[in-house]
Design an enzyme around this catalytic site. Sequence first.
Site, PDB file in Angstrom:
ATOM      1  N   ARG A   1       0.711  -1.258  -0.213  1.00 12.14           N
ATOM      2  CA  ARG A   1      -0.876  -0.153  -0.287  1.00 12.14           C
ATOM      3  C   ARG A   1       0.547   1.782  -0.018  1.00 12.14           C
ATOM      4  NH1 ARG A   1      -2.154  -3.504  -0.655  1.00 12.14           N
ATOM      5  NH2 ARG A   1      -4.174  -5.315  -0.896  1.00 12.14           N
TER       6      ARG A   1
ATOM      7  N   SER B   1     -11.619  -1.612   2.432  1.00 11.39           N
ATOM      8  CA  SER B   1     -10.512  -2.262   3.863  1.00 11.39           C
ATOM      9  C   SER B   1     -10.252  -0.749   4.876  1.00 11.39           C
ATOM     10  CB  SER B   1      -9.667  -2.510   3.826  1.00 11.39           C
ATOM     11  OG  SER B   1      -9.822  -4.478   2.934  1.00 11.39           O
TER      12      SER B   1
ATOM     13  N   GLU C   1      -6.121   2.739   6.139  1.00  9.94           N
ATOM     14  CA  GLU C   1      -5.356   3.114   4.969  1.00  9.94           C
ATOM     15  C   GLU C   1      -6.125   3.950   4.194  1.00  9.94           C
ATOM     16  OE1 GLU C   1      -6.570  -0.368   1.680  1.00  9.94           O
ATOM     17  OE2 GLU C   1      -4.987  -0.954   3.214  1.00  9.94           O
TER      18      GLU C   1
END
Length: 302
Positions: free
Chosen positions: A175, A225, A295
């Site tokens: 990420r 998420s 996130e």
Amino acid sequence: MCELIYKDLCEIAGAEYVLRDESMSRHTTFRVGGPADFLVMPDMESLPKVIAYCREKGIPCLVIGNGSNLLCGDGGVDGVVIEIGKRMSGIRVGAENVAAEAGALLSAVSARAASESLTGFEFAAGIPGSIGGAAVMNAGAYGGEMKDVLTDVTVLTSEGEIRTVPAEELDLSYRHSAIPGRGYIVLSVSLRLKTGDSDAIFAYMAELKEKRVSKQPLEYPSAGSTFKRPQGYFAGKLIQDAGLRGFVAGGAQVSEKHCGFVINRGGATAADICSLMEHVQQTVREQFGVELEPEVKFVGKF
């Protein structure tokens, strides 16, 4: 001053592509967020001009894609929001290569690749974002990541230059990429895929879609998420084990279907979502000593 900015932006990008006091709830998958002073939807030609104009005039400027990984504050966004979307969504397919403009949706790119019997991008079919944003955050799912197939990105630098940067120079990891830190704005992305069987590719995509539908709360607005996967753990499992399944703060809720998702169950504000996220982080920290890192990206005024 606002009238002059509006007039200038209309001249640069076209009046139909410039919005004033535009609610960011219409441009994020969480469906929350206050108004942006101006929202511009540029094409490949006008994007650098809008960026240059904002920098010349000292106007705050935020570049977004599909808004699928953003939490925008209830106070909105000062200055100009530039939404890279439909006007920058072209897709070109070669022998085993796909070139896509930054605003192309991942679902569209994966479907196009499948129709050309190219395999390797099935993992992205259900991710509700644009390919430019996917490159920025090295998006991934079901064992695949952008770094597995990305060959290079063409970017607009902070100096206004257009450069093509090889994937190996982007520091791609979980990420993460070096793109935001270098002030790059992604214009287009190139992928290297492999020739496969079109029927098998579509069948695998359908299988992944079924997994998403059965396990994720796709019927509610969310940003996917909510937290990154902690080293050695799964965020959803930690949240569930902390007894937070279904926990509510205002219109926000920890999904009962998948605890890794915070959802807008109806009428949520950004403040509700922040409050819920903070409670989840504190509870998991106290019970398991694990720090959950968001996130989602926070933009605008909270």
